[in-house]
Design a protein around this motif. Sequence first.
Motif, PDB file in Angstrom:
ATOM      1  N   ILE A  55       0.836  -1.202   0.000  1.00  0.00           N
ATOM      2  CA  ILE A  55       0.000   0.000   0.000  1.00  0.00           C
ATOM      3  C   ILE A  55       0.877   1.261   0.000  1.00  0.00           C
ATOM      4  N   LEU A  56       1.898   1.254   0.863  1.00  0.00           N
ATOM      5  CA  LEU A  56       2.773   2.430   0.921  1.00  0.00           C
ATOM      6  C   LEU A  56       3.547   2.596  -0.392  1.00  0.00           C
ATOM      7  N   ARG A  57       3.915   1.447  -0.970  1.00  0.00           N
ATOM      8  CA  ARG A  57       4.599   1.490  -2.266  1.00  0.00           C
ATOM      9  C   ARG A  57       3.699   2.136  -3.316  1.00  0.00           C
ATOM     10  N   LEU A  58       2.418   1.812  -3.252  1.00  0.00           N
ATOM     11  CA  LEU A  58       1.465   2.382  -4.222  1.00  0.00           C
ATOM     12  C   LEU A  58       1.343   3.886  -4.023  1.00  0.00           C
ATOM     13  N   ILE A  59       1.341   4.330  -2.755  1.00  0.00           N
ATOM     14  CA  ILE A  59       1.272   5.773  -2.496  1.00  0.00           C
ATOM     15  C   ILE A  59       2.520   6.449  -3.064  1.00  0.00           C
ATOM     16  N   PHE A  60       3.670   5.767  -2.837  1.00  0.00           N
ATOM     17  CA  PHE A  60       4.923   6.303  -3.369  1.00  0.00           C
ATOM     18  C   PHE A  60       4.851   6.419  -4.888  1.00  0.00           C
ATOM     19  N   GLU A  89       2.478   9.175  -6.049  1.00  0.00           N
ATOM     20  CA  GLU A  89       3.008  10.531  -5.897  1.00  0.00           C
ATOM     21  C   GLU A  89       4.014  10.890  -6.996  1.00  0.00           C
ATOM     22  N   ARG A  90       4.623   9.864  -7.638  1.00  0.00           N
ATOM     23  CA  ARG A  90       5.612  10.197  -8.676  1.00  0.00           C
ATOM     24  C   ARG A  90       4.985  10.319 -10.065  1.00  0.00           C
ATOM     25  N   GLN A  91       3.650  10.164 -10.118  1.00  0.00           N
ATOM     26  CA  GLN A  91       2.984  10.252 -11.415  1.00  0.00           C
ATOM     27  C   GLN A  91       2.951  11.699 -11.892  1.00  0.00           C
ATOM     28  N   ARG A  92       3.047  11.823 -13.184  1.00  0.00           N
ATOM     29  CA  ARG A  92       2.960  13.179 -13.740  1.00  0.00           C
ATOM     30  C   ARG A  92       1.520  13.504 -14.087  1.00  0.00           C
ATOM     31  N   SER A  93       0.745  12.499 -14.378  1.00  0.00           N
ATOM     32  CA  SER A  93      -0.655  12.782 -14.703  1.00  0.00           C
ATOM     33  C   SER A  93      -1.514  12.678 -13.467  1.00  0.00           C
ATOM     34  N   ASP A  94      -2.454  13.628 -13.350  1.00  0.00           N
ATOM     35  CA  ASP A  94      -3.364  13.599 -12.203  1.00  0.00           C
ATOM     36  C   ASP A  94      -4.171  12.301 -12.186  1.00  0.00           C
ATOM     37  N   PHE A  95      -4.579  11.884 -13.412  1.00  0.00           N
ATOM     38  CA  PHE A  95      -5.403  10.672 -13.503  1.00  0.00           C
ATOM     39  C   PHE A  95      -4.702   9.481 -12.840  1.00  0.00           C
ATOM     40  N   SER A  96      -3.429   9.293 -13.182  1.00  0.00           N
ATOM     41  CA  SER A  96      -2.701   8.151 -12.645  1.00  0.00           C
ATOM     42  C   SER A  96      -2.561   8.262 -11.134  1.00  0.00           C
ATOM     43  N   ARG A  97      -2.257   9.482 -10.679  1.00  0.00           N
ATOM     44  CA  ARG A  97      -2.057   9.651  -9.246  1.00  0.00           C
ATOM     45  C   ARG A  97      -3.357   9.330  -8.486  1.00  0.00           C
ATOM     46  N   ILE A  98      -4.442   9.915  -8.966  1.00  0.00           N
ATOM     47  CA  ILE A  98      -5.721   9.709  -8.274  1.00  0.00           C
ATOM     48  C   ILE A  98      -6.106   8.236  -8.299  1.00  0.00           C
ATOM     49  N   TYR A  99      -5.889   7.603  -9.456  1.00  0.00           N
ATOM     50  CA  TYR A  99      -6.211   6.174  -9.548  1.00  0.00           C
ATOM     51  C   TYR A  99      -5.356   5.367  -8.568  1.00  0.00           C
ATOM     52  N   GLY A 100      -4.055   5.736  -8.501  1.00  0.00           N
ATOM     53  CA  GLY A 100      -3.137   5.037  -7.595  1.00  0.00           C
ATOM     54  C   GLY A 100      -3.591   5.142  -6.146  1.00  0.00           C
TER      55      GLY A 100
END
Lengths: 435, 621
Positions: free
Chosen positions: A355-360, A363-374
């Motif tokens: 789970i923490l790895r997924l948050i990490f 957070e490194r995504q450049r697209s908002d979509f990917s970050r929010i999905y993550g």
Amino acid sequence: MGRNENSIFYGVDRVTLLVYVILVFMGWLNIYAAVYDEEHQNIFDTTQKYGMQLIWIGGAAIIAFSILLIDANFYTVFAYGFYGFFLLANILVLFLGREVKGSHSWYRFGKFGIQPAEFMKFATNLALAKFLSNQNIVVNQQFRLRLKDLIKNYKNTIFALIFIILPLILIIKLQNETGLAIVFIAFIIVLYREGLSVGFLIFGLLAAILFVMALVVTNTSGLLITLAVIAASAFLFIRRSRRNLIIVFLVYLSAAGVVLATNYVYNHLEAHQKTRIDVLLGRGTVDLKKEGYNVNQAKIAIGSGGFLGKGYLQGTQTKYDFVPEQDTDFIFCTVGEEWGFVGSTVVIFLQLFLILRLIFLAERQRSDFSRIYGYGVASVLFFHLAVNIGMTIGLMPVIGIPLPFFSYGGSSLWSFTILLFIFIKLDANRLLILR
Amino acid sequence: MSTNSQLGNRKLIIGGFFCLIVIIYLCRLFYIQVIDKQYKLDAEKNAFRYMTEYPVRGYIYDRKGKLLVFNAPSYDLMVIPRETKGCDTMGVCDVLQITKQEYLKRIKKACQAPNSPRKESIFEKQMSAQTYATLQEKLYRFKGFFVQKRTVRRYPKPIAAHLLGYVGEISKEQAEKEAYYKEGDYIGITGLERSYEDVLRGKKGTQIAITDVHNKIIGRYMDGKYDTLAIAGKPLYCSIDRDLQEYGEKLMQGKKGAVVAIEPSTGEILCLISGPSYDPNLLVGGKERSRNFTKLFYDSLNRPLTNRALQGMYPPGSIFKLIDALIAQHDGLINRNTVFPCQMGYPPMGGKPKCHAHGGGKNLPGSISVSCNSYYSYVFREIVDQRKYPKFIDGYNHWRDMVKSFGPGTHLQTDLPYDKPGNVPSVEYYNKVFGKNGWRSNTIVSLGIGQAELLLVPLQMANVVAIIANRGYYYTPHSVKGVGIDKKLDKRFTEKHYAGVQDPTAYLNVIDGMQGAMEPGGTAYASRIKDVIVCGKTGTAQNPHGQSHAVFLAFAPRDNPKIAMACIVENAGFGGVTSAPIVSLMMEKYLKGKTDRLELEKRVMAADLIRGINVLGSGQH
């Protein structure tokens, strides 16, 4: 794995993949232990659940590969499409599905069953990510008590909430699957990450605390009077202005509303839900042979494991069916009994690490979509982890909700796989997006 | 994008929240898995079933190694109600001869707590061999039923029911009190079965089985590593002579009363008979047992379950004169040549107590041989009113203490349960009856001839003769020679006890008198044994329940006595007529192995005083 840009493993986060494989493997070992009996020892025996689980795992592998093969843009573009499709599937299951234990929530294909509600998770996550990445729910932090401002400020929040609440209500009301539905609450964490006001969360938390208190105390009028005293004494610390008076009054009113609603809500719960809450809160007398049986047996199984556990396949409590649902929702009992405190800690840490790895990664995504999905994936996994293990150790009410990658069942394994691998694909693609 | 950096710290809050929850969970896990031990205990209760393996109860043998009690297989019909689907219900009812309602009632009982529809419970206890045989053929049609084998007591000869006692289900209260027993266990209830329960029962074994949630047995825990085997009960070697017991019971048939024989040199009880008796085989088995028990229990006229040898308290009558004679000699009040007048009664009280025609005043041995009432009225008053004690109450207490040193009024501490102490009235008792200072020695003079409130149990009577036979000491009467293969005997049975009178001349005079009773002119001349010098004393115990009880005490031979006996037959009249022949025949059988007085034997056996057939007649003395 794939240094080549054309390889499907190109850019895939290997750590996540490894943890996923470990968890699925450990899950299968524990299902084998939970179902194990001396008569059936062939691991490919599909009359046994561990044999079936192997088929589900094979299916999950195919799904994972397929997801990695498909272009990442597909998920972004068809996000609403998925949402709409699975919403429809969840409605149609009422008419086309087979009845199991009083609820129409399964599609049957011969020997196999699929629960569409499980797949609603990733669909909702996609739709939410799409919606939030196009909007901005960060609002003016200034608090004003004007309806016009409120609507303007919270319009997007409300829309986002509708994305979440729609499947939740659908699954609770129509399919009667509380456990599957309640998971959608996890998306609140996503909203928080994307700027949901803290006050909103605090209000929700307070409401929950009041709800529990009202159930434990049972003396409603006493509780209301106490709240009034607290509200009145608030003026000892804040300025006595007309505005503050209204705020305090409104807060008190809503708090009182929660307290008053408690009994109504409680009385309108189904009998088994009531008793589950009673068992958790220790209300009234709990009969360990009846309503308290599951939780007590779960605790006995886990507790008897001790520090190092009884050893693989040596658990007497789980092996001889003392713990109900021990291969699905109560799979953690097998872990606790056979692997002890050490094994339980390893499993929980692995899950937390993922789970923490997924948050990490999010957070490194450049697209908002990917970050929010993550964040959505991390939140859903965490919600499952917290509620599932919480109920086996008596910290949460019993809610039928699987432990990710561990619990037996094709729908949940596939659903978690899809949920996770879409994100892995999005993450693998992060470098390509803005090249 | 700008908003993203603004909300950057929220990732830390979310991550921190996740970690916090996990830490809370791990603390909780540590508590329930490592610190709290309760869950481990609960788990054991959950998954293990401790199954009891019952040991075989020890056999009981007589003094010559002949079998008295053994075990026979018996069969309980068990049922698991849940598995009776498709069972030939009517067939079961037919075999057991019960109604359909009864069947349903039993099934219902087997389903209710503490039983469970998934667990086996007893449907029919201890079926007869015949029922079992018919059942066996049809058992395949009776789904959910099976037969469990256990053992019950059996008796090769239908004798010694009171002495051996019986085994039965333990009471709920006792099972709760004693850790060894569970409800439904069997325990010795009376007789030897009770007093040697610890030895006979053996030790239960335990098998630890692993069960599933339905309490169904799945396997053995650690392949039986922690199981304990049942240890069989130890054999018991009785001091009883089976042949003597059997012969005595035959002689006592049709009579209420008791016969006790003791080997004086050891205190071993040779036979212990209580009449009427019953066949101990009646009190084993299931249905029959309870039916028979009820029948015996409610026979209030004959009370066959009462062990009269230990619990029957009888006035001793004239046999008590022996003790008086010994005490008076001990105190130096009389000697062999002392003569007291007799005028068909005790002269100072106007001829009461009455006496019979025996030809004038007698000396000490003569007074015993003819059983003179007057003589012992004098003797009693001599003892109580002797000059040594200025107050007659002290004299009375002295007499009472001396009497008690022979056993009467005390528990003899034998190895048989439920013995009664008899009664030697106390000063307080008479003060209550007559008022303080309201009584004198002649008020209670009939104590001297064994009447009034004086009560003895037959075992005490036998012990008194044993003391006289031993000339002054006794071993606590006991019915067991040894316990277990190595025949161990409790130390208390090898310890000599001394009566208050130790003067050899006193015993000589009394024994001469007893020998005289078996000679011409004596009260029991008719019961002499050829070539054996028997010393006896008759008694005719008046009682408020009708005709006098016939009492007879004797030991033989005079030198080196081998057997001392007491016999009492209720409402049989003069002791010389009914009791003396029983004792005489039994002694002859024991000492010589046979008797040629077949005519007497036949007449004694035929006498049925319960039904009122008295072929022996009753002497008038």
